[in-house]
Design a protein around this motif. Sequence first.
Motif, PDB file in Angstrom:
ATOM      1  N   ALA A 123      32.881  40.059  40.953  1.00  0.00           N
ATOM      2  CA  ALA A 123      33.539  41.184  41.640  1.00  0.00           C
ATOM      3  C   ALA A 123      34.441  40.673  42.754  1.00  0.00           C
ATOM      4  CB  ALA A 123      32.482  42.138  42.196  1.00  0.00           C
ATOM      5  N   SER A 124      33.986  39.646  43.461  1.00  0.00           N
ATOM      6  CA  SER A 124      34.800  39.084  44.541  1.00  0.00           C
ATOM      7  C   SER A 124      36.064  38.438  43.997  1.00  0.00           C
ATOM      8  CB  SER A 124      33.982  38.056  45.334  1.00  0.00           C
ATOM      9  OG  SER A 124      32.860  38.661  45.939  1.00  0.00           O
ATOM     10  N   GLY A 125      35.954  37.818  42.809  1.00  0.00           N
ATOM     11  CA  GLY A 125      37.137  37.232  42.191  1.00  0.00           C
ATOM     12  C   GLY A 125      38.180  38.284  41.860  1.00  0.00           C
ATOM     13  N   ILE A 126      37.717  39.461  41.395  1.00  0.00           N
ATOM     14  CA  ILE A 126      38.643  40.560  41.116  1.00  0.00           C
ATOM     15  C   ILE A 126      39.304  41.031  42.414  1.00  0.00           C
ATOM     16  CG2 ILE A 126      38.806  42.952  40.320  1.00  0.00           C
ATOM     17  CD1 ILE A 126      36.620  42.343  38.312  1.00  0.00           C
ATOM     18  N   LEU A 127      38.522  41.160  43.486  1.00  0.00           N
ATOM     19  CA  LEU A 127      39.076  41.594  44.769  1.00  0.00           C
ATOM     20  C   LEU A 127      40.124  40.610  45.283  1.00  0.00           C
ATOM     21  CD1 LEU A 127      35.844  42.846  46.615  1.00  0.00           C
ATOM     22  CD2 LEU A 127      37.669  44.236  45.633  1.00  0.00           C
TER      23      LEU A 127
END
Length: 271
Positions: free
Chosen positions: A110-114
Amino acid sequence: MDSIVNWVNENQELIIDHTFDALIALLIFVVGIKISSIIANLLAAILNKRNTDLAVVGFVKSLFKAILITCVIIIALSHAGVETTSFIAILGAAGLAIGLSLQGSLSNFASGILISVFRPFKAGDYIEAGGTAGIVQKIEIFFTYLNTPDNKQVVVPNSQITSSNIVNYSSNATRRVDLIIGVAYEADLREAQKVIKQCLDQHEKVLSDPEYLVGVDALADSSVNILLRAWVKSEDFLTTRLELNEQIKLELDANNISIPFPQMDVRISNS
């Protein structure tokens, strides 16, 4: 043994059919993996032609490839005779169980998407995040790759980056060099400031706009501290800082202005 031979003889067509289906499924899997890589590379090439940030390209490529490989596996299993509907249900239940046990990895995802959407930094930026400072090389599904100034590769989990402050030293075109120069109390203070200003005026990397600042910062225990603030291009920050330290020291020595060591006056009283 005879029963096995008899069963084989009675079910030859069934065995041949299943063997053929298994071979076809294996072929679908092998070819599908290669095609997935080709499509992912093609997508990356298209994004590169559109001048997309390299870090974002790496993230999208790895994510798209993972989705394609998952589809290939499902298709291959379906052709091999595995009931994919129940398989998908089992896969979903297993995914939930794995997700609960791998919350950290999902957080990294999820952090990679953000990071890819909001783009607080891009490939080539020098940043400080997740307890590490370095040049951004690429962003993948779970990790961001940094190269430290001494050329070590550090793989930082994406969740550590988004859960802490991100300092991007490359986002702005200019940076400010702050130096504290201590001179002796007996030195000519105005002459010392004049020498420092001359060093700034002569240095080609010091910008004229914004103007530099030179002034008395503090009357310290052993020295009068002169504050220097000068603006430079971000890429010239470190070299300019080092050069100014050296140049100012040499010019102060040439003008007999000393930089004192820490000292303490001790008075002995004979009562």
